[in-house]
Design a protein around this motif. Structure first.
Motif, short mmCIF file in Angstrom:
data_model
loop_
_atom_site.label_atom_id
_atom_site.label_comp_id
_atom_site.label_asym_id
_atom_site.label_seq_id
_atom_site.Cartn_x
_atom_site.Cartn_y
_atom_site.Cartn_z
N LEU A 1 41.81 28.37 65.72
CA LEU A 1 41.20 29.41 66.76
C LEU A 1 41.46 30.91 66.29
N ARG A 2 42.45 31.22 65.72
CA ARG A 2 42.75 32.52 65.12
C ARG A 2 41.47 32.91 63.78
N ILE A 3 41.55 31.76 63.01
CA ILE A 3 40.64 31.77 61.92
C ILE A 3 39.19 31.98 62.34
N PHE A 4 38.92 30.86 63.51
CA PHE A 4 37.56 30.94 63.99
C PHE A 4 37.16 32.40 64.42
N ALA A 5 38.10 33.05 65.22
CA ALA A 5 38.28 34.39 65.94
C ALA A 5 37.65 35.37 64.76
N TRP A 6 38.44 35.67 63.91
CA TRP A 6 38.27 36.46 62.83
C TRP A 6 36.85 36.32 62.09
N GLY A 7 36.47 34.93 61.77
CA GLY A 7 35.41 34.60 61.06
C GLY A 7 33.98 34.98 61.93
N ALA A 8 34.20 34.84 63.32
CA ALA A 8 32.94 34.99 64.28
C ALA A 8 32.85 36.58 64.29
N LEU B 1 29.75 41.33 63.18
CA LEU B 1 29.47 42.68 62.73
C LEU B 1 28.65 42.90 61.54
N THR B 2 28.96 41.77 60.39
CA THR B 2 28.25 42.00 59.35
C THR B 2 26.59 41.95 59.75
N SER B 3 26.36 41.01 60.61
CA SER B 3 25.05 40.88 61.08
C SER B 3 24.63 41.99 61.59
N TYR C 1 21.30 44.16 60.21
CA TYR C 1 20.02 44.61 61.18
C TYR C 1 19.86 46.00 61.11
N PHE C 2 21.14 46.81 61.50
CA PHE C 2 20.87 48.28 61.36
C PHE C 2 20.36 48.98 60.27
N ALA D 1 30.48 49.39 58.58
CA ALA D 1 30.67 48.62 57.18
C ALA D 1 32.09 48.47 57.06
N ALA D 2 32.71 49.74 57.32
CA ALA D 2 34.32 49.54 56.89
C ALA D 2 35.03 48.46 57.81
N ILE D 3 34.77 48.72 59.02
CA ILE D 3 35.30 47.59 60.01
C ILE D 3 34.98 46.24 59.49
N ALA D 4 33.72 45.87 59.19
CA ALA D 4 33.43 44.54 59.12
C ALA D 4 34.31 44.01 57.51
N ALA D 5 34.38 45.02 56.73
CA ALA D 5 34.91 44.55 55.44
C ALA D 5 36.52 44.19 55.99
N TYR D 6 37.19 45.10 56.63
CA TYR D 6 38.46 44.89 57.48
C TYR D 6 38.44 43.50 57.88
N LEU D 7 37.52 43.29 58.64
CA LEU D 7 37.62 41.85 59.58
C LEU D 7 37.55 40.81 58.40
#
Length: 85
Positions: free
Chosen positions: A18-25, A30-32, A36-37, A65-71
Motif C-alpha cells: 500500500l505504501r509503494i502504491f501510494a508513493w507511485g500514484a 504529479l508528473t502528469s 500537462y502544465f 517538478a522538484a516535488i515530483a522528483a522527490y516523490l
C-alpha cells in the motif's frame, strides 16, 4: 484517525504494498500534472511573455517538478527497501 488505525491493522506485507502504491500514484499524478502544465504553457507562451510572468511561472513549474522528483525518489527507496530484505 480511522485510516491510521486501519492501516496499522494490516499485515506488514500489505502495508508495504500500500505504501509503494501510494508513493507511485502520487509521483505519477504529479508528473502528469507537470507535463500537462508544460504542454499548456507552450501554447500560451506568448501571453505569458507579454504579461512578464515568465519568472513566476517557471518558478512554480520547477517547484512542482522538484516535488515530483522527490516523490519518485521515495518510491524508488520504498521499492529498494523491500528487495534487500
Amino acid at each position: 484517525g480511522f485510516a491510521t488505525l486501519g492501516f496499522t491493522r494490516l499485515s506488514p506485507l500489505t502495508q508495504r504494498r500500500l505504501r509503494i502504491f501510494a508513493w507511485g500514484a502520487a509521483a505519477s499524478s504529479l508528473t502528469s500534472f507537470v507535463c500537462y502544465f508544460m504542454f499548456r504553457l507552450a501554447s500560451l507562451s506568448s501571453l505569458v511573455i507579454e504579461a512578464e510572468g515568465t519568472a513566476w511561472v517557471m518558478l512554480i513549474l520547477m517547484l512542482f517538478a522538484a516535488i515530483a522528483a522527490y516523490l519518485w525518489f521515495e518510491f524508488y527507496r520504498a521499492c529498494k527497501k523491500g528487495v534487500s530484505r
